[in-house]
Design a protein around this motif. Structure first.
Motif, PDB file in Angstrom:
ATOM      1  N   PRO A  33       0.911  -1.169   0.057  1.00 21.95           N
ATOM      2  CA  PRO A  33      -0.138  -0.050   0.061  1.00 21.95           C
ATOM      3  C   PRO A  33       0.884   1.374   0.010  1.00 21.95           C
ATOM      4  CG  PRO A  33      -0.035  -0.990   2.086  1.00 21.95           C
ATOM      5  CD  PRO A  33       0.866  -1.748   1.202  1.00 21.95           C
ATOM      6  N   ALA A  34       0.253   2.296  -0.273  1.00 17.64           N
ATOM      7  CA  ALA A  34       0.905   3.625  -0.586  1.00 17.64           C
ATOM      8  C   ALA A  34       1.644   3.853   1.198  1.00 17.64           C
ATOM      9  CB  ALA A  34       0.056   4.719  -0.893  1.00 17.64           C
ATOM     10  N   PRO A  35       2.981   4.294   1.264  1.00 16.60           N
ATOM     11  CA  PRO A  35       3.407   4.474   2.427  1.00 16.60           C
ATOM     12  C   PRO A  35       2.909   5.801   3.122  1.00 16.60           C
ATOM     13  CG  PRO A  35       5.059   4.908   0.811  1.00 16.60           C
ATOM     14  CD  PRO A  35       3.920   4.375  -0.001  1.00 16.60           C
ATOM     15  N   VAL A  36       2.818   5.760   4.377  1.00 15.06           N
ATOM     16  CA  VAL A  36       2.702   6.917   5.347  1.00 15.06           C
ATOM     17  C   VAL A  36       4.044   7.670   5.147  1.00 15.06           C
ATOM     18  CG1 VAL A  36       2.690   7.811   7.797  1.00 15.06           C
ATOM     19  CG2 VAL A  36       1.337   5.813   6.870  1.00 15.06           C
ATOM     20  N   ASP A  37       3.801   9.048   4.714  1.00 13.84           N
ATOM     21  CA  ASP A  37       4.794  10.183   4.651  1.00 13.84           C
ATOM     22  C   ASP A  37       5.254  10.397   6.220  1.00 13.84           C
ATOM     23  OD1 ASP A  37       6.673  12.006   4.401  1.00 13.84           O
ATOM     24  OD2 ASP A  37       5.279  13.504   2.943  1.00 13.84           O
ATOM     25  N   THR A  38       6.429   9.991   6.623  1.00 10.77           N
ATOM     26  CA  THR A  38       6.869   9.975   7.986  1.00 10.77           C
ATOM     27  C   THR A  38       7.734  11.504   8.065  1.00 10.77           C
ATOM     28  OG1 THR A  38       8.754   8.718   7.536  1.00 10.77           O
ATOM     29  CG2 THR A  38       7.086   7.708   8.485  1.00 10.77           C
ATOM     30  N   GLY A  39       7.918  12.289   7.057  1.00 12.66           N
ATOM     31  CA  GLY A  39       8.285  13.487   7.109  1.00 12.66           C
ATOM     32  C   GLY A  39      10.055  13.426   6.918  1.00 12.66           C
ATOM     33  N   TYR A  40      10.664  14.539   7.194  1.00 15.76           N
ATOM     34  CA  TYR A  40      12.254  14.615   7.339  1.00 15.76           C
ATOM     35  C   TYR A  40      12.514  15.901   8.003  1.00 15.76           C
ATOM     36  CZ  TYR A  40      11.896  17.017   3.006  1.00 15.76           C
ATOM     37  OH  TYR A  40      11.764  17.803   2.031  1.00 15.76           O
ATOM     38  N   VAL A  41      13.917  15.970   8.539  1.00 16.83           N
ATOM     39  CA  VAL A  41      14.476  17.187   9.078  1.00 16.83           C
ATOM     40  C   VAL A  41      15.597  17.587   8.136  1.00 16.83           C
ATOM     41  CG1 VAL A  41      15.802  18.149  10.679  1.00 16.83           C
ATOM     42  CG2 VAL A  41      13.885  16.671  11.387  1.00 16.83           C
ATOM     43  N   GLY A  42      15.573  18.838   7.597  1.00 16.98           N
ATOM     44  CA  GLY A  42      16.830  19.437   6.740  1.00 16.98           C
ATOM     45  C   GLY A  42      16.306  19.635   5.684  1.00 16.98           C
ATOM     46  N   PRO A  43      17.026  20.252   4.752  1.00 17.98           N
ATOM     47  CA  PRO A  43      16.428  20.946   3.662  1.00 17.98           C
ATOM     48  C   PRO A  43      15.897  19.947   2.351  1.00 17.98           C
ATOM     49  CG  PRO A  43      18.939  20.692   3.664  1.00 17.98           C
ATOM     50  CD  PRO A  43      18.451  20.298   5.007  1.00 17.98           C
ATOM     51  N   ARG A  44      16.173  18.661   2.598  1.00 16.15           N
ATOM     52  CA  ARG A  44      15.651  17.804   1.675  1.00 16.15           C
ATOM     53  C   ARG A  44      15.839  16.080   1.925  1.00 16.15           C
ATOM     54  NH1 ARG A  44      19.549  14.625  -1.280  1.00 16.15           N
ATOM     55  NH2 ARG A  44      18.338  14.748  -3.095  1.00 16.15           N
ATOM     56  N   ALA A  45      14.998  15.528   1.537  1.00 10.23           N
ATOM     57  CA  ALA A  45      14.999  14.028   1.876  1.00 10.23           C
ATOM     58  C   ALA A  45      15.959  13.328   1.436  1.00 10.23           C
ATOM     59  CB  ALA A  45      13.626  13.455   1.781  1.00 10.23           C
ATOM     60  N   ASN A  46      16.659  12.398   1.823  1.00 17.97           N
ATOM     61  CA  ASN A  46      17.793  11.370   1.020  1.00 17.97           C
ATOM     62  C   ASN A  46      16.885  10.286   0.690  1.00 17.97           C
ATOM     63  OD1 ASN A  46      20.031  12.332   0.605  1.00 17.97           O
ATOM     64  ND2 ASN A  46      21.210  11.193   2.144  1.00 17.97           N
ATOM     65  N   GLY A  47      15.685  10.054   1.199  1.00 15.24           N
ATOM     66  CA  GLY A  47      15.036   8.786   0.881  1.00 15.24           C
ATOM     67  C   GLY A  47      13.940   8.959   0.487  1.00 15.24           C
ATOM     68  N   SER A  48      12.982   8.227  -0.461  1.00 13.91           N
ATOM     69  CA  SER A  48      11.834   8.345  -0.939  1.00 13.91           C
ATOM     70  C   SER A  48      10.731   7.822   0.196  1.00 13.91           C
ATOM     71  CB  SER A  48      11.512   7.654  -2.344  1.00 13.91           C
ATOM     72  OG  SER A  48      11.348   6.508  -2.055  1.00 13.91           O
ATOM     73  N   LEU A  49       9.479   8.257  -0.275  1.00 12.51           N
ATOM     74  CA  LEU A  49       8.457   7.717   0.613  1.00 12.51           C
ATOM     75  C   LEU A  49       8.511   6.150   0.857  1.00 12.51           C
ATOM     76  CD1 LEU A  49       5.548   9.664  -0.562  1.00 12.51           C
ATOM     77  CD2 LEU A  49       6.531  10.248   1.625  1.00 12.51           C
ATOM     78  N   TRP A  50       9.162   5.644  -0.271  1.00 13.68           N
ATOM     79  CA  TRP A  50       8.912   4.172  -0.189  1.00 13.68           C
ATOM     80  C   TRP A  50      10.020   3.585   0.573  1.00 13.68           C
ATOM     81  CZ3 TRP A  50       5.059   1.602  -1.717  1.00 13.68           C
ATOM     82  CH2 TRP A  50       3.951   2.018  -2.580  1.00 13.68           C
ATOM     83  N   VAL A  51      10.781   4.222   1.422  1.00 20.13           N
ATOM     84  CA  VAL A  51      11.674   3.771   2.424  1.00 20.13           C
ATOM     85  C   VAL A  51      10.802   3.214   3.475  1.00 20.13           C
ATOM     86  CG1 VAL A  51      12.023   5.616   3.822  1.00 20.13           C
ATOM     87  CG2 VAL A  51      13.785   4.164   3.638  1.00 20.13           C
ATOM     88  N   GLY A  52       9.358   3.513   3.558  1.00 23.04           N
ATOM     89  CA  GLY A  52       8.474   2.766   4.477  1.00 23.04           C
ATOM     90  C   GLY A  52       8.272   1.459   4.454  1.00 23.04           C
ATOM     91  N   MET A  53       8.608   0.986   3.017  1.00 21.91           N
ATOM     92  CA  MET A  53       8.617  -0.553   2.921  1.00 21.91           C
ATOM     93  C   MET A  53       9.678  -1.247   3.055  1.00 21.91           C
ATOM     94  SD  MET A  53       8.099  -1.448  -1.128  1.00 21.91           S
ATOM     95  CE  MET A  53       8.292  -2.979  -1.187  1.00 21.91           C
ATOM     96  N   ASN A  54      10.744  -0.849   3.393  1.00 23.22           N
ATOM     97  CA  ASN A  54      11.988  -1.448   3.630  1.00 23.22           C
ATOM     98  C   ASN A  54      12.123  -1.987   4.989  1.00 23.22           C
ATOM     99  OD1 ASN A  54      15.197  -0.931   4.594  1.00 23.22           O
ATOM    100  ND2 ASN A  54      15.011  -0.881   2.352  1.00 23.22           N
ATOM    101  N   MET A  55      12.143  -3.331   5.114  1.00 21.63           N
ATOM    102  CA  MET A  55      11.916  -3.932   6.368  1.00 21.63           C
ATOM    103  C   MET A  55      12.862  -5.262   6.142  1.00 21.63           C
ATOM    104  SD  MET A  55       8.567  -5.924   5.251  1.00 21.63           S
ATOM    105  CE  MET A  55       7.798  -4.718   4.393  1.00 21.63           C
ATOM    106  N   LEU A  56      13.261  -5.659   7.592  1.00 23.34           N
ATOM    107  CA  LEU A  56      14.271  -6.671   7.901  1.00 23.34           C
ATOM    108  C   LEU A  56      13.304  -7.734   8.301  1.00 23.34           C
ATOM    109  CD1 LEU A  56      17.326  -7.824   7.953  1.00 23.34           C
ATOM    110  CD2 LEU A  56      16.850  -7.154  10.481  1.00 23.34           C
TER     111      LEU A  56
END
Length: 346
Positions: free
Chosen positions: A264-287
């Motif tokens: 499913p579409a990931p939740v946008d967890t936001g970021y601190v700083g001038p830009r994100a280094n990872g896309s929204l889809w880092v949300g499906m990155n799991m171990l």
């Protein structure tokens, strides 16, 4: 007995390396950075280089230690890298740079069977990243593991085309790829051809692992960097795929006969700083801890529901700044031992 023994992404986990955010910084905006990390910037002069916000790093280190504690509770041996000074300038006759961070051991090292492979990473700022893990790799080698390194790439300016379309920015002049371009499915290794992995890299990997394995280049699926926000094999015959990138037409052949969960579409967890280094889809990155247990960002409630619907339990943890630093739970780990044997899953 070798302490390194891993054949896929889901067998019961016994030992893992968890990265660190200590003293992480955004390195010099050289030509390699403009291809892989900052392709959305017109000029290196505009890139916000230098140390990350200290609060971000402290909170991330706390999150990583909480994650490591949960893994230990699950019976997993957890190892951590050695600290390094990332501000030190180093280089070759062609270039000089400072270094990135040791947050994502998945990016530079590939464990296959009883072998640790140091991959020929395209970012100059990660050329010396192996130094944070060298003591661990020596210990694994002394235990009976194989330890090899790909030919060190020259990474001169001709290797990069920042002005090219995504997926065409890394030239095919020498083998060059991140380990995170690869996922292990027993005797099948999927290799994402992208701006962080070229065709010669796939050829070198095939030569390194030999005829026992089949390296399948994955083309025209995701052009930018790594494969683990696109395909997540969960157990034999079941894979989660990125619903915005993967279709029946571009599904890699080794996965075509599997059951597919479209994330499913990931939740946008936001970021601190001038830009994100990872896309929204880092949300499906799991171990995966085992075929029926995974570590997932607890904020991804839709994803968790989908996993539970397929009878997969979840350890709910959090990397507060996963988008700012560009790595989720698969990225920040390197699994070196899982309980299982080499099999073919086609």
């Amino acid at each position: 007995m070798s302490l390194v023994d891993v054949h896929n992404e889901w067998d019961p986990l016994e030992e893992v390396i968890v990265g660190t955010a200590v003293d992480a910084l955004v390195p010099k905006a050289d030509r390699s950075m403009m291809v892989i990390e900052f392709s959305d910037y017109d000029s290196p002069d505009d890139v916000p280089v230098g140390p990350y916000d200290q609060r971000v790093l402290e909170e991330t280190e706390n999150d990583l230690e909480t994650f490591a504690t949960e893994l230990r509770k699950a019976g997993v041996t957890v190892r951590r890298p050695m600290p390094r000074d990332h501000s030190v300038m180093a280089g070759t006759p062609d270039w000089q740079t400072d270094s990135f961070c040791d947050y994502c051991p998945r990016d530079g090292f590939l464990a296959i069977g009883d072998t640790i492979i140091e991959t020929p990473m395209p970012l100059r700022s990660r050329f010396f990243e192996y130094l944070a893990y060298k003591d661990l790799f020596l210990e694994y080698f002394r235990s009976g593991a194989r330890w090899i390194s790909a030919p060190k790439p020259r990474l001169n300016d001709a290797m990069y085309r920042p002005e090219a379309p995504a997926g065409q920015r890394l030239e095919n002049l020498e083998p060059c790829f991140d380990a995170a371009n690869v996922i292990r499915i027993g005797t099948d290794l999927l290799y994402l051809v992208s701006d962080s992995g070229n065709e010669l890299g796939a050829q070198w990997l095939q030569s390194a692992v030999g005829d026992r394995y089949t390296v399948t280049p994955v083309r025209d699926v995701y052009a930018y960097t790594h494969i683990d926000t696109t395909f997540v094999p969960l157990r034999p015959g079941l894979v989660m795929v990125n619903s915005s990138r993967v279709t029946k037409e571009n599904m890699p052949e080794p996965l075509r006969g599997w059951d597919h969960i479209y994330a499913p579409a990931p939740v946008d967890t936001g970021y601190v700083g001038p830009r994100a280094n990872g896309s929204l889809w880092v949300g499906m990155n799991m171990l995966s801890i085992s075929p029926d247990l995974v570590a997932v960002d607890k904020r991804q409630v839709g994803l968790i529901r989908e996993l539970e619907r397929h009878r997969i339990d979840v350890i709910p943890v959090q990397l507060t700044h996963s988008r700012a630093l560009g790595g989720g739970f698969h990225c920040v780990t390197l699994d070196v031992r899982r309980r299982g044997t080499l099999e073919t899953y086609r």
